[in-house]
Design an enzyme around this catalytic site. Structure first.
Site, PDB file in Angstrom:
ATOM      1  N   ARG A   1      24.275 -53.646  39.785  1.00 36.57           N
ATOM      2  CA  ARG A   1      25.388 -52.869  39.205  1.00 36.57           C
ATOM      3  C   ARG A   1      24.934 -51.485  38.747  1.00 36.57           C
ATOM      4  O   ARG A   1      25.751 -50.597  38.519  1.00 36.57           O
ATOM      5  CB  ARG A   1      26.044 -53.634  38.054  1.00 36.57           C
ATOM      6  CG  ARG A   1      26.604 -54.990  38.457  1.00 36.57           C
ATOM      7  CD  ARG A   1      27.569 -54.897  39.654  1.00 36.57           C
ATOM      8  NE  ARG A   1      28.255 -56.159  39.910  1.00 36.57           N
ATOM      9  CZ  ARG A   1      27.835 -57.109  40.746  1.00 36.57           C
ATOM     10  NH1 ARG A   1      26.711 -56.947  41.436  1.00 36.57           N
ATOM     11  NH2 ARG A   1      28.531 -58.223  40.901  1.00 36.57           N
TER      12      ARG A   1
ATOM     13  N   ASP B   1       6.254 -52.097  14.543  1.00 38.18           N
ATOM     14  CA  ASP B   1       6.937 -52.432  13.282  1.00 38.18           C
ATOM     15  C   ASP B   1       5.968 -53.313  12.495  1.00 38.18           C
ATOM     16  O   ASP B   1       5.303 -54.162  13.064  1.00 38.18           O
ATOM     17  CB  ASP B   1       8.243 -53.193  13.580  1.00 38.18           C
ATOM     18  CG  ASP B   1       9.212 -53.211  12.396  1.00 38.18           C
ATOM     19  OD1 ASP B   1      10.372 -52.841  12.576  1.00 38.18           O
ATOM     20  OD2 ASP B   1       8.783 -53.618  11.292  1.00 38.18           O
TER      21      ASP B   1
ATOM     22  N   ALA C   1       9.813 -40.151   5.899  1.00 34.31           N
ATOM     23  CA  ALA C   1       8.387 -39.900   6.145  1.00 34.31           C
ATOM     24  C   ALA C   1       8.019 -40.310   7.568  1.00 34.31           C
ATOM     25  O   ALA C   1       7.357 -39.559   8.304  1.00 34.31           O
ATOM     26  CB  ALA C   1       7.538 -40.658   5.124  1.00 34.31           C
TER      27      ALA C   1
ATOM     28  N   CYS D   1      13.611 -29.353  17.153  1.00 30.33           N
ATOM     29  CA  CYS D   1      12.962 -30.619  16.846  1.00 30.33           C
ATOM     30  C   CYS D   1      13.631 -31.195  15.591  1.00 30.33           C
ATOM     31  O   CYS D   1      14.490 -30.552  14.971  1.00 30.33           O
ATOM     32  CB  CYS D   1      11.455 -30.439  16.662  1.00 30.33           C
ATOM     33  SG  CYS D   1      10.930 -29.862  15.029  1.00 30.33           S
TER      34      CYS D   1
ATOM     35  N   CYS E   1      13.423 -29.005  12.542  1.00 34.73           N
ATOM     36  CA  CYS E   1      14.287 -27.816  12.548  1.00 34.73           C
ATOM     37  C   CYS E   1      15.621 -28.150  11.877  1.00 34.73           C
ATOM     38  O   CYS E   1      16.213 -27.324  11.191  1.00 34.73           O
ATOM     39  CB  CYS E   1      14.591 -27.357  13.973  1.00 34.73           C
ATOM     40  SG  CYS E   1      13.210 -26.700  14.911  1.00 34.73           S
TER      41      CYS E   1
ATOM     42  N   CYS F   1      18.897 -49.758   3.476  1.00 34.86           N
ATOM     43  CA  CYS F   1      19.915 -50.786   3.674  1.00 34.86           C
ATOM     44  C   CYS F   1      19.841 -51.833   2.572  1.00 34.86           C
ATOM     45  O   CYS F   1      20.843 -52.429   2.192  1.00 34.86           O
ATOM     46  CB  CYS F   1      19.704 -51.493   5.011  1.00 34.86           C
ATOM     47  SG  CYS F   1      19.968 -50.436   6.423  1.00 34.86           S
TER      48      CYS F   1
HETATM   49 ZN   LIG Z   1      11.165 -27.634  14.789  1.00 37.85          ZN
END
Ligand SMILES: [Zn+2]
Length: 253
Positions: free
Chosen positions: A11, A59, A130, A170, A173, A186
């Site tokens: 598909r 993770d 971070a 980026c 920015c 959460c």
């Molecule tokens: Zn940047």
């Protein structure tokens, strides 16, 4: 591609934008996931089903009962298992073609620089600024496109930071590190279950589009989703000439 693969991906192959050549490109691709939770689950499941040949999950967390309301890659019986191992099991069950690498670690700095080397696309499915900034720095340095998503309460956010393109900002920015955005987790704010599915699925779509060179990527645009109204807002984003992360990139291609 063997006969089974031609059937499995038929598909996709039927799409003019994909075809056998595009599907072969997906099978040769390598996607790095930072985070195997709410956003990582749907994104990784769609990319595995789509036949992305290599997926690396990073993770450091283990599956917890409170994750299962939205982190659909994990199951009740895998509570206590590292999320990356649970994820690998889920992805293998969907598609044995995919080579899944499970890294149980909290990657930052130098380690991220190593991990992004040779990767086709990075999906940021993490939950804190971070990490997002560290992932962005590694992607800018290695010139690897970054598909970033975020979801909290009923609010979602998405963009593609493809710094191979001279005109594309980026992450830093658009979200300067010193701007003092506060992390909202959460665990304290709550999150509407399907919201992470919507945002994660769009991240998967953008990753596939980048790999296939299909359509217009979500680069230089930030999508905001208000899940209560089910309303999307698009904001144009631009490079910051003084960006501490990417100001050294050429201004023109
Ligand atoms: Zn940047």
């Amino acid at each position: 591609m063997n006969d089974t693969q031609l059937l499995r991906y038929s598909r996709h192959i039927l799409l003019d934008e994909v075809g056998i050549e595009g599907q072969a490109r997906l099978l040769a691709a390598h996607i790095l996931f930072i985070g195997a939770g709410g956003l990582g689950s749907p994104a990784a499941m769609y990319l595995a089903a789509s036949g992305v040949g290599r997926i690396t999950l990073v993770d450091d967390d283990a599956v917890d009962l409170t994750n299962l309301q939205r982190q659909v890659m994990h199951t009740t019986e895998r509570i206590g298992t590292p999320k990356v191992d649970s994820g690998r099991e889920a992805l293998r069950a969907i598609n044995p073609d995919v080579v899944v690498t499970a890294l149980r670690e909290r990657a930052d700095g130098q380690r991220l620089q190593e991990l992004v080397q040779g990767v086709s696309v990075v999906l940021d499915c993490s939950d804190n600024f971070a990490t997002r900034h560290a992932v962005n720095r590694a992607c800018v340095a290695a010139r690897v496109p970054l598909v970033a998503g975020a979801a909290i309460r009923f609010d979602g956010q998405l963009s593609v930071f493809d710094t191979r393109r001279a005109d594309c900002p980026c992450y830093a920015c658009v979200f300067p590190q010193e701007s003092g955005f506060e992390d909202v987790a959460c665990s304290t704010m709550g999150v509407f279950a399907p919201l992470v599915g919507i945002v994660g699925a769009v991240q998967a779509a953008e990753a596939l589009k980048l790999l296939l060179h299909v359509g217009t990527p979500l680069a230089g645009r930030l999508l905001l989703l208000d899940g209560r109204a089910m309303e999307w807002t698009e904001i144009k984003t631009a490079r910051n000439p003084a960006c501490p992360v990417c100001a050294g990139r050429p201004a023109h291609a």
